[in-house]
Design a protein around this motif. Structure first.
Motif, short mmCIF file in Angstrom:
data_model
loop_
_atom_site.label_atom_id
_atom_site.label_comp_id
_atom_site.label_asym_id
_atom_site.label_seq_id
_atom_site.Cartn_x
_atom_site.Cartn_y
_atom_site.Cartn_z
N ILE A 172 -4.31 10.76 5.47
CA ILE A 172 -3.15 10.36 6.09
C ILE A 172 -2.49 11.41 6.71
O ILE A 172 -2.05 12.27 6.08
CB ILE A 172 -2.51 9.32 5.07
N GLU A 185 1.04 -0.90 4.51
CA GLU A 185 2.20 -0.11 3.84
C GLU A 185 1.74 0.92 2.85
O GLU A 185 0.66 0.59 2.21
CB GLU A 185 3.19 -0.91 3.13
N PHE A 186 2.45 2.05 2.51
CA PHE A 186 1.98 2.75 1.48
C PHE A 186 2.33 2.21 0.20
O PHE A 186 3.06 1.34 0.19
CB PHE A 186 3.04 4.19 1.55
N ASN A 187 1.52 2.50 -0.92
CA ASN A 187 1.33 2.15 -2.11
C ASN A 187 1.08 0.50 -2.43
O ASN A 187 1.40 -0.07 -2.93
CB ASN A 187 2.65 2.19 -2.97
N GLY A 208 1.88 4.26 7.64
CA GLY A 208 1.18 3.61 6.52
C GLY A 208 -0.20 4.09 6.98
O GLY A 208 -0.56 4.75 7.46
N CYS A 209 -1.26 3.20 6.26
CA CYS A 209 -2.74 3.34 6.50
C CYS A 209 -3.00 2.17 7.62
O CYS A 209 -2.92 0.94 7.34
CB CYS A 209 -3.22 3.00 5.17
N MET A 221 -6.15 6.98 2.51
CA MET A 221 -6.67 5.68 1.99
C MET A 221 -7.86 5.68 1.68
O MET A 221 -8.74 6.44 2.10
CB MET A 221 -6.56 4.95 3.70
N CYS A 262 -3.62 2.40 -0.43
CA CYS A 262 -3.02 3.30 0.40
C CYS A 262 -1.89 3.99 -0.14
O CYS A 262 -1.08 3.63 -0.92
CB CYS A 262 -2.59 2.45 1.76
N SER A 263 -1.88 5.30 -0.10
CA SER A 263 -0.80 6.07 -0.37
C SER A 263 -0.56 7.18 0.89
O SER A 263 -1.20 7.13 1.65
CB SER A 263 -1.38 6.97 -1.66
N LYS A 264 0.58 7.89 0.63
CA LYS A 264 1.29 8.67 1.51
C LYS A 264 0.10 9.89 1.89
O LYS A 264 0.25 10.38 2.84
CB LYS A 264 2.56 9.42 1.24
N GLU A 265 -0.83 10.16 1.00
CA GLU A 265 -1.86 11.26 1.17
C GLU A 265 -3.05 10.52 1.72
O GLU A 265 -3.93 11.42 2.38
CB GLU A 265 -2.02 11.93 -0.01
#
Length: 157
Positions: A74, A90-92, A80-81, A110, A105-108
């Motif tokens: 990401i 959304e993230f998380n 987001g993803c 998908m 999905c995370s900030k780092e």
């Protein structure tokens, strides 16, 4: 089964009736004045244990190779993803796609992995596999009588 102990410095082999596998190697010995030889032992791994460890490594490797996953890094300024259909998540968050993928999905990154296990070891002459999209699963049935299930020996996925 008796265990042969390997002794250094020309002591030869010593048969020790109380030891079973795994065997031991004598790593050093001292001659005691009244009690004879006193030897320190080192445990030697049995061949069977090493075979089992090798088999475990192969099984884990095959399992990891069969996993059908992909990931996407990401961008740092992303909100987001975005999935393959252009939907922003959304993230998380986690979701399941129409094509049987479980995604997160995370900030780092998908990441998505297939939820489907595909039958690979069954009688292909007598049977056929049918995919059910609503449950993301296969059923293996007889070609002549689809009401009868066939035995499946292994799956991939």
């Amino acid at each position: 089964m008796h265990c042969l102990l390997e002794a250094p410095r020309g002591l030869g082999f010593v048969r020790h009736p109380s030891l079973d596998s795994p065997c031991y190697t004598i790593i050093h010995c001292k001659r005691r004045r009244y009690s004879g030889w006193m030897c320190a032992l080192e445990e030697r791994h049995s061949g069977r244990m090493m075979q089992m460890l090798g088999l475990l490594i192969i099984v884990v490797s095959v399992t990891l190779c069969d996993a059908q996953c992909w990931l996407k890094i990401i961008e740092s300024d992303a909100q987001g993803c975005t999935d393959e259909n252009g939907v922003l998540h959304e993230f998380n968050s986690k979701w399941t796609t129409k094509d049987c993928q479980s995604c997160s999905c995370s900030k780092e990154r998908m990441q998505c992995c297939s939820l489907v296990t595909r039958p690979v070891d069954y009688d292909k002459e007598k049977c056929e596999s049918i995919f059910y999209e609503e449950t993301c699963s296969y059923k293996v049935v007889e070609k002549a009588d689809p009401s009868k299930l066939c035995e499946v020996h292994s799956y991939v996925g």
